[in-house]
Scaffold this motif. Structure first.
Motif, PDB file in Angstrom:
ATOM      1  N   ARG A 165      22.670  23.821  72.816  1.00 13.27           N
ATOM      2  CA  ARG A 165      22.500  23.300  71.012  1.00 13.27           C
ATOM      3  C   ARG A 165      22.608  21.726  70.826  1.00 13.27           C
ATOM      4  O   ARG A 165      23.394  20.708  71.185  1.00 13.27           O
ATOM      5  N   GLU A 166      21.377  21.577  70.053  1.00 15.07           N
ATOM      6  CA  GLU A 166      21.200  19.653  69.456  1.00 15.07           C
ATOM      7  C   GLU A 166      20.716  20.260  68.198  1.00 15.07           C
ATOM      8  O   GLU A 166      20.450  21.273  67.458  1.00 15.07           O
ATOM      9  N   MET A 167      20.837  18.781  67.233  1.00 18.92           N
ATOM     10  CA  MET A 167      20.883  18.698  65.886  1.00 18.92           C
ATOM     11  C   MET A 167      20.471  16.791  65.811  1.00 18.92           C
ATOM     12  O   MET A 167      20.765  16.419  66.275  1.00 18.92           O
ATOM     13  N   ASP A 168      19.357  17.333  65.200  1.00 21.11           N
ATOM     14  CA  ASP A 168      18.371  16.305  65.298  1.00 21.11           C
ATOM     15  C   ASP A 168      18.960  15.908  63.118  1.00 21.11           C
ATOM     16  O   ASP A 168      19.091  16.873  62.968  1.00 21.11           O
ATOM     17  N   PHE A 169      19.459  14.316  62.774  1.00 24.00           N
ATOM     18  CA  PHE A 169      19.216  13.916  61.854  1.00 24.00           C
ATOM     19  C   PHE A 169      18.791  12.990  61.694  1.00 24.00           C
ATOM     20  O   PHE A 169      18.529  11.653  62.167  1.00 24.00           O
ATOM     21  N   ARG A 170      17.992  12.783  60.702  1.00 25.74           N
ATOM     22  CA  ARG A 170      16.956  12.226  60.354  1.00 25.74           C
ATOM     23  C   ARG A 170      18.023  11.235  58.987  1.00 25.74           C
ATOM     24  O   ARG A 170      18.351  11.685  57.918  1.00 25.74           O
ATOM     25  N   VAL A 171      17.963  10.198  59.814  1.00 29.83           N
ATOM     26  CA  VAL A 171      18.892   8.668  58.831  1.00 29.83           C
ATOM     27  C   VAL A 171      18.217   7.753  57.282  1.00 29.83           C
ATOM     28  O   VAL A 171      16.825   7.153  58.346  1.00 29.83           O
ATOM     29  N   SER A 172      18.227   7.939  56.747  1.00 32.59           N
ATOM     30  CA  SER A 172      18.162   6.895  55.283  1.00 32.59           C
ATOM     31  C   SER A 172      18.739   6.479  54.954  1.00 32.59           C
ATOM     32  O   SER A 172      20.111   6.913  53.965  1.00 32.59           O
ATOM     33  N   VAL A 173      18.717   4.876  54.904  1.00 32.04           N
ATOM     34  CA  VAL A 173      19.071   3.480  54.200  1.00 32.04           C
ATOM     35  C   VAL A 173      18.498   3.146  53.049  1.00 32.04           C
ATOM     36  O   VAL A 173      17.737   2.592  53.118  1.00 32.04           O
ATOM     37  N   LEU A 174      19.742   3.043  52.211  1.00 31.08           N
ATOM     38  CA  LEU A 174      18.892   2.906  51.428  1.00 31.08           C
ATOM     39  C   LEU A 174      20.166   1.455  49.678  1.00 31.08           C
ATOM     40  O   LEU A 174      21.318   2.099  50.226  1.00 31.08           O
ATOM     41  N   PRO A 175      19.111   0.223  50.408  1.00 29.81           N
ATOM     42  CA  PRO A 175      20.513  -0.243  49.396  1.00 29.81           C
ATOM     43  C   PRO A 175      20.560  -0.611  47.787  1.00 29.81           C
ATOM     44  O   PRO A 175      19.016   0.059  47.354  1.00 29.81           O
ATOM     45  N   THR A 176      21.930  -0.402  47.401  1.00 28.16           N
ATOM     46  CA  THR A 176      22.166  -0.122  45.850  1.00 28.16           C
ATOM     47  C   THR A 176      22.717  -1.153  45.850  1.00 28.16           C
ATOM     48  O   THR A 176      23.515  -1.633  46.400  1.00 28.16           O
TER      49      THR A 176
END
Length: 562
Positions: free
Chosen positions: A261-272
């Motif tokens: 089993r595989e799981m992909d995570f799409r990562v978004s980093v936003l400076p706040t």
């Protein structure tokens, strides 16, 4: 609380009619009057709390500003806190300060005094805030429980070899608490069926929220001192620049869970303002539902959709807001069309799932690889079927229309509220009416509604008028049984588990084409589409209520009246 309701009417904070409706709602749902008043939008939580504070002469507090000590919290068990709608805040000598939704409940105060051995000092907080606090503090996740069923040795964060900075990865791995915390956040998200994980830094706290069945829930508040280490750990795992803290970044994590089993995570980093916020989108290939009969399609709309996508050429448009399942519907259509005899190419931003046998292209605007340029290249690649992630501008719309008119099947998405308004959206982009009518085969609008939890599903008292107000014919309303989820461990006390799609399928029949050429308004197009057999989103929702799949509140949340 009924006396409080009358006082609220006397102070002109709510109307008598609103009070009656809230009383009926609280009676039907088994909830409290104050909760119904705020949930129905008749009075703001802060206004109700301030009113109760003045009425009973006790202070009001904002629970979100408190960090309750575990020793204090354990003085009142979760079951008692839920029963009396209260939560302990602090100790002061022989007194225990308790936040309550109903400060006039003498029986609850006596019960708490006997249970804890402390004198009880009451402060008032809103019922919603108390429920959230009980969930936040009493449902804290135990790491060992989350990892149960997962073999630590089988968990592997894999990146492409050339992208891995081994030194940074080893250095981050030395911080055991950070590694365990990140594993906990990711794996708990998988176990709870979250679609997104939000890690948010604020001035005085760090918050982790999960989006489950389309709604965000607060999961935990990790120690704020781990903020930078946690962000760096996730950045390293997704091959991002840990030194860059001023610009947004996007990456990807692949998590191997053993047993194939595989799981992909799409990562978004936003400076706040107070640090970098991270949002991870979970992409579970094993849960991708490509069988259209199981997505929620009714028989006639499904037949119309299948007929449209199997035409030799033309355009099929799928519309709806972000998170409404458009991508899943398009992937389902492509999966059905995916044959050895067909050359299928897709332009996506981003590619969410890898589909074998389909040529998928990731957009990169920074180097000029946008939808319009990619579409032009597709047309030189001998395509049969083209999927465009989204039509955002005239250039992309124009090339898509030309492709549909020159013997290609084009699938794409737009962001509009319903199917009829998509026509005017294309016209506003600059596409000529005669090109729209010549190229578009069908427009599909969709929403996702939460399913009632099967484990705690219960029948509600008959309320035909509420169904009639939503748009259901009186005859159907009289014979419809309405359900709700009581709340249980399976659904994390929400009453909902899973989602079902609502579809509004509008084939562009000759009558509609004639109206488009005459410059008809969206309202006129909608009226004609309904006359020719289109089922609107609200109609689809009412049908799901009749089938016992969802609730009145959920259909009101995701659809508008016709």
């Amino acid at each position: 609380m009924s006396r409080i309701g009358e006082l609220l009417v006397r102070e002109n904070l709510i109307s008598h009619q609103q009070l009656q409706q809230a009383q009926k709602q609280s009676k039907d749902s088994g909830g409290r009057l104050g909760y119904s008043l705020t949930k129905m939008g008749y009075i703001a939580e802060a206004d109700l709390t301030n009113f109760l504070s003045k009425q009973y002469g006790v202070p009001s507090i904002n629970l979100s500003e408190f960090d309750i000590d575990e020793d204090v919290l354990n003085l009142i068990p979760k079951e008692v806190a839920q029963k009396h709608q209260c939560i302990p805040i602090n100790r002061a000598g022989a007194s225990l300060i308790v936040a309550m939704a109903d400060p006039s409940n003498i029986y609850a105060i006596d019960d708490l005094k006997f249970l804890t051995g402390y004198n009880i000092e009451v402060v008032v907080a809103s019922e919603v805030a108390i429920e959230e606090a009980i969930t936040r503090y009493h449902d804290r996740v135990d790491y060992e429980e989350v990892m149960d069923g997962f073999d630590e040795s089988e968990i592997d964060f894999s990146e492409d070899a050339e992208d891995v900075n081994v030194v940074d990865l080893e250095r981050a791995s030395e911080e055991a608490p950070v590694v365990r915390l990140v594993n906990l956040i990711l794996i708990n998200g998988i176990k709870k069926g979250a679609s997104d994980i939000h890690i948010e830094p604020y001035e005085k706290k760090l918050r982790v929220r999960y989006r489950i069945d389309g709604v965000l829930y607060e999961e935990m508040n990790p120690p704020q001192r781990l903020k930078n280490a946690l962000v760096s750990r996730i950045k390293i795992m997704s091959s991002l620049d840990i030194a860059e803290r001023r610009l947004p970044q996007d990456g990807r994590i692949k998590l191997k869970l053993g047993k194939g089993r595989e799981m992909d995570f799409r990562v978004s980093v936003l400076p706040t303002m107070y640090g970098e916020k991270i949002v991870l989108r979970l992409l579970d290939k094993s849960n991708l539902q490509l069988d259209m009969t199981k997505l929620g399609f009714d028989s006639q709309p499904l037949e119309n959709f299948m007929k449209a996508i199997h035409q030799p050429y033309g355009m099929v448009l799928v519309t709806g807001p972000t998170g409404s399942g458009k991508t899943t519907t398009l992937y389902s259509a492509l999966s059905d069309l995916n044959k050895i005899s067909e050359n299928i190419s897709t332009a996506e931003d981003p590619i969410e799932y890898n589909l074998p046998g389909i040529n998928q292209v990731q957009m990169h605007d920074e180097i000029g690889l946008n939808f319009a340029n990619t579409l032009r290249s597709f047309l030189r690649q001998d395509p049969d079927i083209i999927m465009v992630g989204e039509i955002r501008d005239f250039e992309t719309a124009e090339i898509s229309v030309k492709a549909a008119l020159t013997g290609h099947m084009v699938l794409s998405t737009l962001h509009t509220n319903d199917a009829p308004s998509t026509i005017n959206r294309m016209l506003n982009m600059g596409v000529e009416p005669f090109l729209v009518t010549a190229s578009v085969n069908l427009i599909l609008a969709q929403r996702l509604a939460r399913r009632v939890c099967a484990d705690c599903k219960e029948e509600l008292p008959s309320s035909p008028q509420a169904l009639i107000d939503l748009g259901m014919p009186p005859a159907d309303a009289e014979s419809t049984t309405v359900f709700r989820g009581r709340g249980c461990r399976t659904c994390s006390e929400t009453g909902y588990k899973g989602r079902v799609a609502l579809y509004e399928v509008m084939p562009l029949v000759d009558e509609l084409k004639e109206l488009v050429l005459q410059g008809a308004s969206t309202a006129e197009l909608k009226a004609e589409a309904i006359r020719t057999g289109m089922q609107t989103l609200r109609m689809a929702g009412l049908r799901k209520i009749r089938e016992g799949m969802t609730t009145l509140e959920e259909i009101t949340r995701v659809s508008t009246s016709d």
